[in-house]
Design an enzyme around this catalytic site. Structure first.
Site, PDB file in Angstrom:
ATOM      1  N   CYS A  89      38.958  55.099  51.800  1.00 29.12           N
ATOM      2  CA  CYS A  89      38.170  54.429  50.891  1.00 29.12           C
ATOM      3  C   CYS A  89      37.047  55.615  50.343  1.00 29.12           C
ATOM      4  CB  CYS A  89      37.530  53.223  51.420  1.00 29.12           C
ATOM      5  SG  CYS A  89      36.282  52.456  50.284  1.00 29.12           S
ATOM      6  N   GLN A  97      45.062  35.256  37.738  1.00 34.42           N
ATOM      7  CA  GLN A  97      46.165  34.580  38.679  1.00 34.42           C
ATOM      8  C   GLN A  97      47.467  35.296  38.716  1.00 34.42           C
ATOM      9  OE1 GLN A  97      44.932  31.180  36.299  1.00 34.42           O
ATOM     10  NE2 GLN A  97      44.392  30.230  38.405  1.00 34.42           N
ATOM     11  N   CYS A 150      40.638  51.508  54.739  1.00 37.30           N
ATOM     12  CA  CYS A 150      39.258  51.926  55.101  1.00 37.30           C
ATOM     13  C   CYS A 150      39.085  53.461  54.952  1.00 37.30           C
ATOM     14  CB  CYS A 150      38.613  51.232  56.166  1.00 37.30           C
ATOM     15  SG  CYS A 150      38.417  49.554  55.924  1.00 37.30           S
ATOM     16  N   ASP A 160      35.158  39.042  39.771  1.00 44.37           N
ATOM     17  CA  ASP A 160      36.496  38.226  39.952  1.00 44.37           C
ATOM     18  C   ASP A 160      36.713  38.310  41.336  1.00 44.37           C
ATOM     19  OD1 ASP A 160      37.517  40.576  40.477  1.00 44.37           O
ATOM     20  OD2 ASP A 160      39.201  40.427  39.151  1.00 44.37           O
ATOM     21  N   GLY A 207      53.215  31.756  33.357  1.00 44.19           N
ATOM     22  CA  GLY A 207      52.519  30.509  33.916  1.00 44.19           C
ATOM     23  C   GLY A 207      51.100  30.402  33.463  1.00 44.19           C
ATOM     24  N   TYR A 239      33.659  36.137  33.938  1.00 50.23           N
ATOM     25  CA  TYR A 239      34.272  37.477  34.097  1.00 50.23           C
ATOM     26  C   TYR A 239      34.952  38.164  32.825  1.00 50.23           C
ATOM     27  CZ  TYR A 239      38.219  40.594  35.540  1.00 50.23           C
ATOM     28  OH  TYR A 239      38.897  41.736  35.671  1.00 50.23           O
ATOM     29  N   CYS A 263      40.839  48.464  48.973  1.00 54.57           N
ATOM     30  CA  CYS A 263      39.848  47.382  49.546  1.00 54.57           C
ATOM     31  C   CYS A 263      40.881  45.972  49.591  1.00 54.57           C
ATOM     32  CB  CYS A 263      38.777  47.056  49.114  1.00 54.57           C
ATOM     33  SG  CYS A 263      37.503  46.243  50.260  1.00 54.57           S
ATOM     34  N   CYS A 280      29.910  51.333  53.121  1.00 48.77           N
ATOM     35  CA  CYS A 280      30.443  50.124  53.511  1.00 48.77           C
ATOM     36  C   CYS A 280      29.782  49.685  54.947  1.00 48.77           C
ATOM     37  CB  CYS A 280      31.891  50.018  53.537  1.00 48.77           C
ATOM     38  SG  CYS A 280      32.428  48.493  53.874  1.00 48.77           S
ATOM     39  N   GLU A 299      42.934  41.206  30.482  1.00 51.06           N
ATOM     40  CA  GLU A 299      42.190  40.362  31.359  1.00 51.06           C
ATOM     41  C   GLU A 299      42.623  38.783  31.378  1.00 51.06           C
ATOM     42  OE1 GLU A 299      40.343  41.511  33.374  1.00 51.06           O
ATOM     43  OE2 GLU A 299      40.272  43.612  32.729  1.00 51.06           O
ATOM     44  N   TRP A 304      47.101  48.898  28.819  1.00 50.45           N
ATOM     45  CA  TRP A 304      45.701  48.264  28.312  1.00 50.45           C
ATOM     46  C   TRP A 304      44.611  49.462  28.537  1.00 50.45           C
ATOM     47  CZ3 TRP A 304      48.575  45.628  31.695  1.00 50.45           C
ATOM     48  CH2 TRP A 304      48.239  45.637  33.109  1.00 50.45           C
ATOM     49  N   ARG A 305      44.872  50.576  29.143  1.00 49.20           N
ATOM     50  CA  ARG A 305      43.898  51.800  29.479  1.00 49.20           C
ATOM     51  C   ARG A 305      43.973  52.527  28.392  1.00 49.20           C
ATOM     52  NH1 ARG A 305      43.501  51.760  36.053  1.00 49.20           N
ATOM     53  NH2 ARG A 305      42.251  49.845  36.288  1.00 49.20           N
TER      54      ARG A 305
END
Length: 361
Positions: free
Chosen positions: A213, A53, A210, A149, A92, A131, A203, A219, A48, A35-36
């Site tokens: 990151c 879920q 970390c 989200d 689902g 969202y 994350c 942060c 999306e 989708w990119r």
């Protein structure tokens, strides 16, 4: 007027540098996802909805298959609902597919088959929450709209040290206000996707990476050594457990009974092998129940492997009984059909009953 509490959060970091560090990392490290490939708002929308879920790796083949079947808004709007549910089979939360098709029909009818770039029009479509609206507007149209989200709340709860319960609906407003302060107006697409990607790859809920990151220096949770305790989220509602007999009944002609679930509620309109609660018939009366209901004679009963399926709020245990019967089965109710094993293919089955289907002798 800007929210004072939000400003208290965002004032703790160097916003321009944070934007630059996040976007630079995302543009270099982003995963190659179908989708990119472009910023087609329809593809963004479908992805999306599917990603709600559901994990990315699971969604990829479903997305490709769905777009192959319904490459345009018009194709999805014109499709038979059962065909749409079949393409969604296994993902689902089937109301997502129904709401998507309903909203797409509205776009085709009222917006000349163009996904609206107006926040109100887009947000009024069925199944398009804050969202999804923010994701479509920012990724496809370059509008600096927040897309908050669970991933984004986790990331920002750590970066900005937001110690509010993310399970409470009102808390989302805090994070949306924070994103409005942080988001890049020049490249909102990369900014929002960067937050999502950061939550997916670095994350993470447990044991965040970390040291890898790209925005570690911004942060506060990492600085204070409390990243593992965030975000704050109250415990989930206790699960309920339900046991059923799932009756796989085959007659002499190789026909099976399938029944369609009700139009509303859990797994609405999907197809399944007949299910009945043990307290309604009991183990010793299964054969008698089938004989009476379908006017046949049971010649053999076998126990197949029990199927366990966990929903978000309940768990099913399906005690599978495979029965051969003499004579020809008849549909006992209007919601039933007679099909061979091969003829089941077009019928959308929930995952639990797909797992029963795989056990057929």
């Amino acid at each position: 007027m800007k929210d004072e509490e939000c400003l208290n959060y965002t004032s703790t970091i160097n916003i321009p540098q944070f934007r630059e560090d996040l976007i630079t990392w995302f543009e270099k490290e982003q995963r190659s996802l179908p989708w990119r490939e472009n910023r087609d708002p329809y593809r963004v929308w479908v992805s999306e909805i599917m990603l709600q879920q559901t994990k990315v790796d699971t969604v990829i083949p479903y997305f490709k298959n769905f777009i192959d079947h319904f490459p345009t808004l018009t194709a999805l709007a014109d499709a038979n609902e059962q065909e749409v549910l079949k393409a969604w089979e296994g993902l689902g939360y089937y109301s997502r597919a129904r709401n998507l098709q309903t909203a797409v029909k509205e776009v085709v009818e009222h917006y000349d088959a163009k996904v609206p770039d107006d926040p109100k029009q887009l947000g009024d479509l069925k199944g398009v929450g804050p969202y999804t609206k923010g994701a479509i507007l920012s990724i496809a149209y370059g509008v600096p709209e927040p897309a908050v989200d669970g991933n984004v709340m986790r990331v920002l709860s750590r970066i900005l040290l937001i110690e509010e319960d993310i399970a409470k609906p009102k808390t989302r407003k805090t994070f949306e206000a924070a994103v409005r302060e942080l988001i890049s107006s020049e490249n909102p697409s990369a900014f929002n996707q960067g937050l999502m990607e950061l939550g997916a790859l670095i994350c993470t809920p447990k044991n965040p990476s970390c040291l890898l990151c790209p925005v570690q220096e911004h942060c506060i949770a990492f600085r204070d050594g409390v990243e593992q305790s965030l975000p704050i989220k109250k415990k989930k509602t206790k699960q309920s457990f339900h046991t059923y007999f799932a009756l796989v009944v085959e007659d002499d002609t190789g026909k099976f009974i399938l029944e369609q679930r009700p139009d509303q509620g859990l797994l609405a309109q999907l197809w399944q092998f007949p299910m009945v609660k043990p307290d309604e018939i009991g183990e010793n009366h299964i054969a008698a129940y089938v004989e009476e209901k379908f006017d046949v004679k049971v010649s053999d009963v076998k126990k197949l492997e029990t199927v366990k399926h966990v929903f978000s709020h309940l768990t099913w245990f399906l005690e599978v009984r495979y029965m051969r019967v003499k004579g020809n089965l008849q549909a006992a109710d209007d919601n039933m059909v007679l099909v061979t094993e091969e003829e089941m293919a077009p019928y959308p089955l929930p995952v639990s009953h797909q797992n029963i289907y795989k056990q057929l002798p």
